[in-house]
Design a protein around this motif. Sequence first.
Motif, PDB file in Angstrom:
ATOM      1  N   ARG A  23     -37.066   6.832  53.480  1.00 27.71           N
ATOM      2  CA  ARG A  23     -37.137   7.176  54.891  1.00 27.71           C
ATOM      3  C   ARG A  23     -36.352   8.461  55.182  1.00 27.71           C
ATOM      4  O   ARG A  23     -36.799   9.331  55.920  1.00 27.71           O
ATOM      5  N   ALA A  24     -35.204   8.581  54.547  1.00 26.08           N
ATOM      6  CA  ALA A  24     -34.408   9.802  54.723  1.00 26.08           C
ATOM      7  C   ALA A  24     -35.216  11.017  54.269  1.00 26.08           C
ATOM      8  O   ALA A  24     -35.234  12.049  54.944  1.00 26.08           O
ATOM      9  N   ALA A  25     -35.895  10.882  53.146  1.00 21.58           N
ATOM     10  CA  ALA A  25     -36.687  12.009  52.625  1.00 21.58           C
ATOM     11  C   ALA A  25     -37.754  12.443  53.629  1.00 21.58           C
ATOM     12  O   ALA A  25     -38.126  13.619  53.676  1.00 21.58           O
ATOM     13  N   GLU A  26     -38.231  11.508  54.426  1.00 21.97           N
ATOM     14  CA  GLU A  26     -39.262  11.831  55.430  1.00 21.97           C
ATOM     15  C   GLU A  26     -38.681  12.397  56.709  1.00 21.97           C
ATOM     16  O   GLU A  26     -39.381  13.075  57.462  1.00 21.97           O
TER      17      GLU A  26
ATOM     18  N   PHE B 118     -29.758  15.842  44.776  1.00 24.13           N
ATOM     19  CA  PHE B 118     -30.391  16.902  44.004  1.00 24.13           C
ATOM     20  C   PHE B 118     -30.719  16.375  42.612  1.00 24.13           C
ATOM     21  O   PHE B 118     -29.987  15.556  42.057  1.00 24.13           O
ATOM     22  N   PHE B 119     -31.799  16.881  42.028  1.00 27.13           N
ATOM     23  CA  PHE B 119     -32.284  16.365  40.748  1.00 27.13           C
ATOM     24  C   PHE B 119     -31.222  16.311  39.659  1.00 27.13           C
ATOM     25  O   PHE B 119     -31.197  15.397  38.827  1.00 27.13           O
TER      26      PHE B 119
ATOM     27  N   GLY C 294     -40.231   3.311  35.709  1.00 26.55           N
ATOM     28  CA  GLY C 294     -40.913   2.130  36.238  1.00 26.55           C
ATOM     29  C   GLY C 294     -40.670   1.821  37.708  1.00 26.55           C
ATOM     30  O   GLY C 294     -40.957   0.726  38.177  1.00 26.55           O
ATOM     31  N   TYR C 295     -40.126   2.781  38.450  1.00 22.59           N
ATOM     32  CA  TYR C 295     -39.924   2.540  39.878  1.00 22.59           C
ATOM     33  C   TYR C 295     -41.206   2.796  40.650  1.00 22.59           C
ATOM     34  O   TYR C 295     -42.118   3.467  40.170  1.00 22.59           O
ATOM     35  N   LYS C 296     -41.263   2.288  41.880  1.00 29.19           N
ATOM     36  CA  LYS C 296     -42.438   2.519  42.722  1.00 29.19           C
ATOM     37  C   LYS C 296     -42.006   2.729  44.170  1.00 29.19           C
ATOM     38  O   LYS C 296     -40.850   2.436  44.542  1.00 29.19           O
ATOM     39  N   LYS C 297     -42.929   3.231  44.970  1.00 30.12           N
ATOM     40  CA  LYS C 297     -42.666   3.429  46.391  1.00 30.12           C
ATOM     41  C   LYS C 297     -42.286   2.090  47.017  1.00 30.12           C
ATOM     42  O   LYS C 297     -42.899   1.063  46.711  1.00 30.12           O
ATOM     43  N   GLY C 298     -41.258   2.097  47.852  1.00 29.15           N
ATOM     44  CA  GLY C 298     -40.792   0.859  48.458  1.00 29.15           C
ATOM     45  C   GLY C 298     -39.536   0.318  47.798  1.00 29.15           C
ATOM     46  O   GLY C 298     -38.860  -0.548  48.353  1.00 29.15           O
TER      47      GLY C 298
ATOM     48  N   TYR D  14     -33.543  15.959  50.666  1.00 28.34           N
ATOM     49  CA  TYR D  14     -34.482  16.330  49.631  1.00 28.34           C
ATOM     50  C   TYR D  14     -35.791  15.638  49.939  1.00 28.34           C
ATOM     51  O   TYR D  14     -35.752  14.458  50.311  1.00 28.34           O
ATOM     52  N   PRO D  15     -36.907  16.308  49.782  1.00 27.20           N
ATOM     53  CA  PRO D  15     -38.176  15.738  50.264  1.00 27.20           C
ATOM     54  C   PRO D  15     -38.773  14.625  49.398  1.00 27.20           C
ATOM     55  O   PRO D  15     -39.559  13.832  49.890  1.00 27.20           O
ATOM     56  N   ILE D  16     -38.421  14.589  48.101  1.00 29.76           N
ATOM     57  CA  ILE D  16     -38.957  13.536  47.220  1.00 29.76           C
ATOM     58  C   ILE D  16     -37.789  12.827  46.534  1.00 29.76           C
ATOM     59  O   ILE D  16     -37.078  13.428  45.737  1.00 29.76           O
ATOM     60  N   PRO D  17     -37.583  11.525  46.842  1.00 31.61           N
ATOM     61  CA  PRO D  17     -36.497  10.810  46.166  1.00 31.61           C
ATOM     62  C   PRO D  17     -36.753  10.768  44.652  1.00 31.61           C
ATOM     63  O   PRO D  17     -37.904  10.777  44.214  1.00 31.61           O
TER      64      PRO D  17
END
Length: 372
Positions: free
Chosen positions: A339-342, A86-87, A328-332, A314-317
Amino acid sequence: MNVPLLDLKAQYKAIKPEIMAAIEAVCDEQGFILGPRVLELEQAVAKYVGASHAIGCASGSDALLLSMMAMEIGHGHEVITVPFTFFATAGSISESGARPVFVDVQPDTFNMDPAKIEAKITPRTRAIMPVHLFGQCADMEAINAIAQRRNLTVIEDACQAIGSSRNGVKAGALGDTGCFSFFPTKNLGGFGDGGMITTRAAPLSEKLMMLRVHGSKIRYVHELPGINSRLDALQAAVLRVKLNHLDKWVEGRQRNARRYEQLFADAKLSERITLPKTDKGNVHVYNQFTIRAHRRDDLRTYLKEKGIGSETYYPIPLHLQSCYRELGYKKGDFPISERAAEEVMSLPVYAELTEDQQAHVVRTIADFYRHA
Ligand SMILES: *Cc1c(COP(=O)(O)O)cnc(C)c1O
């Protein structure tokens, strides 16, 4: 048949006279902030968790923030946590002035992967904040060992895990502080916001008690720049009543989890559905019964049409949230969390859920995969 994700009315119905008596007593006393009701709850929670001290506060988010304030963690510091939570976990770190630094989770438990922590430690790191997600503890032996070796503190985000334990030690007694939320959907939920911090360290406890009341021990004498984060007497009175029932409710959730395991096994859905796993040594309290599901979003829509509640936690990490772009993070970067979020969704597991309702949930899921 309707099956909500959570049915708080069913729980309330069973304890209404007790709750109303407790509320009436507070109303008669007309003492609403902290005071003897809060102290009584603090002592009961400390005993329940097996920590020597418990400090009530306004929310689980504040429990995390106050822990960092008491440890003098803020600007220029880093705190290591997970992006699949959770956020508020990371939000409280930002609120303290420190920077959240993420490490990925383990695919089976969705909890912090201790093997990935050391690579993220810098001279600015002050603490590790593991989350006991969905109601089972993170690998605290490994996390505590790293913290000890690198001279870091450990703040447990135990907001979803009151009553859970690892190798016989309860959540909240495993780290330097344990942070609990009494948000109504948690296993011990109030009639509004509330939180608590547990610790075994007396000096930390004393500091926390000051920080929640503007850093003051004697009225109008301020030793620390604290905040207003107090627990209400009304909430404490409700929670004190509910604490007496907590173990029974947890047992109900555990019984329902076992029943799902049996029902899903009978329905032969193992190629579509992955059931939650409990790590060795853990007692899981199932604040959420979280599965991975093939075609998750379609399944959730189908269940909704049939009157069955579910949710994706949670749908968006967090590393992909727009508010954290500047980190500065990115997808991947955290593939297990992404993957869990999906794939994940949580099913109704509350204690009052009936056998018929559970059978209906599993039957409806089986129908979806048969027809859709
Ligand atoms: C609920 C929750 C929080 C925040 O608790 P609040 O009482 O809502 O502030 C923090 N972390 C986790 C993992 C939670 O589930």
